[in-house]
Design a protein around this motif. Sequence first.
Motif, short mmCIF file in Angstrom:
data_model
loop_
_atom_site.label_atom_id
_atom_site.label_comp_id
_atom_site.label_asym_id
_atom_site.label_seq_id
_atom_site.Cartn_x
_atom_site.Cartn_y
_atom_site.Cartn_z
N GLY A 144 -12.88 3.34 47.36
CA GLY A 144 -12.98 2.61 48.59
C GLY A 144 -13.71 1.29 48.46
N ALA A 145 -14.80 1.25 47.70
CA ALA A 145 -15.57 0.01 47.55
C ALA A 145 -14.75 -1.05 46.83
N THR A 146 -13.99 -0.63 45.84
CA THR A 146 -13.16 -1.57 45.09
C THR A 146 -12.04 -2.13 45.96
N ILE A 147 -11.38 -1.26 46.72
CA ILE A 147 -10.34 -1.71 47.65
C ILE A 147 -10.92 -2.73 48.63
N LEU A 148 -12.12 -2.42 49.17
CA LEU A 148 -12.73 -3.30 50.15
C LEU A 148 -13.05 -4.67 49.55
N GLU A 149 -13.53 -4.68 48.30
CA GLU A 149 -13.82 -5.96 47.64
C GLU A 149 -12.57 -6.84 47.57
N TYR A 150 -11.48 -6.24 47.14
CA TYR A 150 -10.23 -7.01 47.03
C TYR A 150 -9.70 -7.42 48.40
N LEU A 151 -9.82 -6.54 49.38
CA LEU A 151 -9.34 -6.85 50.72
C LEU A 151 -10.14 -8.02 51.31
N ASN A 152 -11.46 -7.96 51.22
CA ASN A 152 -12.31 -9.01 51.79
C ASN A 152 -12.18 -10.33 51.03
N ALA A 153 -11.78 -10.27 49.77
CA ALA A 153 -11.57 -11.49 48.98
C ALA A 153 -10.21 -12.12 49.25
N GLY A 154 -9.40 -11.49 50.10
CA GLY A 154 -8.08 -12.03 50.41
C GLY A 154 -7.08 -11.85 49.29
N LEU A 155 -7.27 -10.82 48.48
CA LEU A 155 -6.43 -10.63 47.29
C LEU A 155 -5.42 -9.51 47.44
N ILE A 156 -5.37 -8.87 48.60
CA ILE A 156 -4.41 -7.79 48.86
C ILE A 156 -3.25 -8.35 49.67
N ASP A 157 -2.03 -8.09 49.23
CA ASP A 157 -0.83 -8.52 49.94
C ASP A 157 -0.30 -7.46 50.90
N GLU A 158 -0.53 -6.19 50.56
CA GLU A 158 0.14 -5.11 51.29
C GLU A 158 -0.62 -3.82 51.04
N PHE A 159 -0.57 -2.90 51.99
CA PHE A 159 -1.14 -1.59 51.72
C PHE A 159 -0.39 -0.50 52.47
N ALA A 160 -0.50 0.72 51.93
CA ALA A 160 0.14 1.88 52.52
C ALA A 160 -0.89 2.99 52.67
N ILE A 161 -0.86 3.64 53.82
CA ILE A 161 -1.75 4.76 54.09
C ILE A 161 -0.90 5.98 54.40
N ALA A 162 -1.21 7.09 53.74
CA ALA A 162 -0.64 8.39 54.11
C ALA A 162 -1.68 9.08 54.97
N LEU A 163 -1.44 9.12 56.27
CA LEU A 163 -2.41 9.65 57.22
C LEU A 163 -2.27 11.18 57.28
N SER A 164 -3.28 11.86 56.75
CA SER A 164 -3.22 13.31 56.61
C SER A 164 -3.86 14.01 57.80
N PRO A 165 -3.32 15.13 58.25
CA PRO A 165 -3.84 15.82 59.42
C PRO A 165 -5.08 16.65 59.08
N VAL A 166 -6.13 15.98 58.59
CA VAL A 166 -7.40 16.63 58.28
C VAL A 166 -8.52 15.74 58.83
N LEU A 167 -9.70 16.34 59.03
CA LEU A 167 -10.90 15.64 59.48
C LEU A 167 -12.00 15.85 58.45
N PHE A 168 -12.69 14.76 58.10
CA PHE A 168 -13.79 14.84 57.13
C PHE A 168 -15.15 14.89 57.84
N GLY A 169 -15.34 14.07 58.86
CA GLY A 169 -16.64 13.99 59.51
C GLY A 169 -17.56 12.98 58.84
N THR A 170 -17.67 13.06 57.53
CA THR A 170 -18.45 12.11 56.74
C THR A 170 -17.68 11.81 55.46
N GLY A 171 -18.12 10.76 54.78
CA GLY A 171 -17.48 10.42 53.51
C GLY A 171 -17.36 8.92 53.34
#
Length: 206
Positions: A144-171
């Motif tokens: 997550g931290a690495t993805i965020l670095e690239y996203l905030n640096a404007g270096l990501i063109d596209e992303f895909a999320i598989a939204l899973s029917p689970v809850l973490f609460g924390t993480g």
Amino acid sequence: MAGTVFFSVSMSLDGFIAPEAAEELMGRQWMELQRWVFPQRFFRENLKLGGGGEEGRDNDILGETFERTGASVMGKRMFDAGEQAWPEDAPFHTPVFVLTHEKRDPWERPGGTTFYFVNDGIESALGLAREAAADRDVRIAGGGATILEYLNAGLIDEFAIALSPVLFGTGVRLFDGVDAARLALEPIRAESTPRVTHLTYAVRAR
């Protein structure tokens, strides 16, 4: 011509992509999050788990993501967890560039995966990955931290999320700390399957 820089992750309904504790990265919560992946034929074949497995849109998306990826970039935390958990024939089958302060020779695995350890920042790692990928795409594999670095640096063109029917609460939250004032999203695709909802977005400057 340079390919697309993207990330592709599974996320819980409350926005988490991994447990907080490093020792739990491949633990119970993560297994629940990735439950949609394990039955798929492509997953089983890629990890040499034997024949069989499900076919359908989930399986197609896994295969399409693998085929488009010419190189990957990941953070040291993800690499440390995976180094213990991945089989000898690691599942990438491409060059992987690991962001780290550690100096280490390339680590070559059977099946075409070689890990290269990059000590001079995210842009350097991305440049090396682009060169290695040629006309295929570069995947920012995580965490997550690495993805965020690239996203905030404007270096990501596209992303895909598989939204899973689970809850973490924390993480680890995918977008915790995102520079939302600089980024705009353009929906590309939304697909529901019996297991997850696949969401794909292009990233634009706001």
